[in-house]
Scaffold this motif. Sequence first.
Motif, PDB file in Angstrom:
ATOM      1  N   UNK A 141      43.342  37.442  44.861  1.00 26.55           N
ATOM      2  CA  UNK A 141      44.433  36.662  44.748  1.00 26.55           C
ATOM      3  C   UNK A 141      45.773  37.496  45.133  1.00 26.55           C
ATOM      4  N   UNK A 142      45.409  38.896  45.362  1.00 25.78           N
ATOM      5  CA  UNK A 142      46.426  39.721  45.445  1.00 25.78           C
ATOM      6  C   UNK A 142      47.130  39.354  47.166  1.00 25.78           C
ATOM      7  N   UNK A 143      48.367  39.125  47.051  1.00 28.09           N
ATOM      8  CA  UNK A 143      49.170  38.482  48.144  1.00 28.09           C
ATOM      9  C   UNK A 143      50.341  39.374  48.626  1.00 28.09           C
ATOM     10  N   UNK A 144      51.037  40.360  47.768  1.00 27.02           N
ATOM     11  CA  UNK A 144      52.055  40.910  48.105  1.00 27.02           C
ATOM     12  C   UNK A 144      51.802  42.190  49.050  1.00 27.02           C
ATOM     13  N   UNK A 145      52.337  42.060  50.008  1.00 27.02           N
ATOM     14  CA  UNK A 145      52.514  43.095  51.159  1.00 27.02           C
ATOM     15  C   UNK A 145      52.519  44.525  50.370  1.00 27.02           C
ATOM     16  N   UNK A 146      51.952  45.442  50.859  1.00 28.69           N
ATOM     17  CA  UNK A 146      52.078  47.074  50.527  1.00 28.69           C
ATOM     18  C   UNK A 146      51.430  47.237  49.339  1.00 28.69           C
ATOM     19  N   UNK A 147      50.446  46.230  48.816  1.00 32.98           N
ATOM     20  CA  UNK A 147      49.682  46.361  47.807  1.00 32.98           C
ATOM     21  C   UNK A 147      48.269  46.659  48.106  1.00 32.98           C
ATOM     22  N   UNK A 148      47.718  47.871  47.787  1.00 31.63           N
ATOM     23  CA  UNK A 148      46.340  48.069  48.003  1.00 31.63           C
ATOM     24  C   UNK A 148      45.292  47.409  47.107  1.00 31.63           C
ATOM     25  N   UNK A 149      44.960  46.145  47.793  1.00 29.97           N
ATOM     26  CA  UNK A 149      44.157  45.261  46.901  1.00 29.97           C
ATOM     27  C   UNK A 149      42.922  45.993  46.240  1.00 29.97           C
ATOM     28  N   UNK A 150      42.470  47.091  47.008  1.00 31.30           N
ATOM     29  CA  UNK A 150      41.321  47.769  46.701  1.00 31.30           C
ATOM     30  C   UNK A 150      41.328  48.531  45.302  1.00 31.30           C
ATOM     31  N   UNK A 151      42.681  48.551  44.749  1.00 34.58           N
ATOM     32  CA  UNK A 151      42.895  49.185  43.447  1.00 34.58           C
ATOM     33  C   UNK A 151      42.578  48.226  42.319  1.00 34.58           C
ATOM     34  N   UNK A 152      42.208  47.006  42.603  1.00 37.76           N
ATOM     35  CA  UNK A 152      41.723  45.848  41.681  1.00 37.76           C
ATOM     36  C   UNK A 152      40.351  45.412  41.795  1.00 37.76           C
ATOM     37  N   UNK A 153      39.632  45.079  40.698  1.00 41.10           N
ATOM     38  CA  UNK A 153      38.435  44.495  40.791  1.00 41.10           C
ATOM     39  C   UNK A 153      38.065  43.464  41.796  1.00 41.10           C
ATOM     40  N   UNK A 154      37.171  43.452  42.175  1.00 39.67           N
ATOM     41  CA  UNK A 154      36.722  42.155  43.114  1.00 39.67           C
ATOM     42  C   UNK A 154      36.600  40.743  42.261  1.00 39.67           C
ATOM     43  N   UNK A 155      36.476  39.616  42.840  1.00 35.56           N
ATOM     44  CA  UNK A 155      36.309  38.571  41.936  1.00 35.56           C
ATOM     45  C   UNK A 155      35.116  38.695  41.120  1.00 35.56           C
ATOM     46  N   UNK A 156      34.149  39.048  41.667  1.00 35.97           N
ATOM     47  CA  UNK A 156      32.559  39.070  41.226  1.00 35.97           C
ATOM     48  C   UNK A 156      32.860  40.045  39.746  1.00 35.97           C
ATOM     49  N   UNK A 157      33.400  41.203  40.175  1.00 35.36           N
ATOM     50  CA  UNK A 157      33.546  42.427  38.923  1.00 35.36           C
ATOM     51  C   UNK A 157      34.612  41.628  38.118  1.00 35.36           C
ATOM     52  N   UNK A 158      35.459  40.876  38.196  1.00 37.20           N
ATOM     53  CA  UNK A 158      36.524  40.479  37.336  1.00 37.20           C
ATOM     54  C   UNK A 158      35.664  39.552  36.615  1.00 37.20           C
ATOM     55  N   UNK A 159      34.578  38.437  37.107  1.00 36.94           N
ATOM     56  CA  UNK A 159      34.160  37.372  36.423  1.00 36.94           C
ATOM     57  C   UNK A 159      33.163  38.155  35.438  1.00 36.94           C
ATOM     58  N   UNK A 160      32.563  39.406  36.097  1.00 38.23           N
ATOM     59  CA  UNK A 160      31.709  39.855  35.165  1.00 38.23           C
ATOM     60  C   UNK A 160      32.270  40.528  33.870  1.00 38.23           C
ATOM     61  N   UNK A 161      33.357  41.076  34.013  1.00 40.19           N
ATOM     62  CA  UNK A 161      34.058  41.683  32.975  1.00 40.19           C
ATOM     63  C   UNK A 161      34.746  40.436  31.978  1.00 40.19           C
ATOM     64  N   UNK A 162      34.827  39.428  32.529  1.00 43.38           N
ATOM     65  CA  UNK A 162      35.286  38.210  31.713  1.00 43.38           C
ATOM     66  C   UNK A 162      34.298  37.565  30.993  1.00 43.38           C
TER      67      UNK A 162
END
Length: 244
Positions: free
Chosen positions: A124-145
Amino acid sequence: MGVIYIGDRGTGKTHLAMELTNPRNEFVKVSSPDYEQLKSFLYDEELEGTKATDASKEVDNRDLEIQVRLPNGFKKIPVDWIDTPGEVWRKAWQADNPDKWKNLLGTIRKSEGIILILPPYRNIISKPNVDAKDFLTRQQWCNRFNRWVDFFRNDCSQAKRVVICINKADLFCDLDKEAAQLAAKNWQERHSYVLHRYFKPVQPQIEQINKAMSKTSVSCFVTSIYHRKLLELPWLYLGTFLSY
């Protein structure tokens, strides 16, 4: 019985709490400690940001007293801010440290409300110049949830209100537009809107929490330190529905 404020490392809990104490508030303010006092031990002037959680401490507890201005007057919300730099929320740590986990659960089980701060997920990261790779993938995020689901179902049976926030909303939405959308809705409509728009990957799990905790209501929000209305909304919700 108050509210516990929890979340994983790197979710922005410290910055959110510090910004909540900012004197430029609308309906929610921290009456204790004050802004300068909290900033003195949470903010690093050289780094121009909040200090990292002390990794030598497995659990760091801080007390906040939040005052919410409601239509029928002011309400105080006592908050236990539980900061956990280690692996406290993992089953392995809990098994290896039963006494420490028991003490922590003692605080949690006395709480009437819980506010959980989550990071955004990569998709869901949409802001320009932000490296989305610094955040969990959706699947990783769901697993953590899923681990949070187990925690709520097994260890939070006394809670009446569970608030789950995806923080750093400035990375994935127009803050002013989102605040305006939410302002026109009631509490149930706000929850439904945020749930379907941002929590859709874990919507079944949230329904699981509601079913397993029959006396508990779960509500979803998005928050950002850069927008006061979004920052205050979860606390206004808790002030509205919890009794002290």
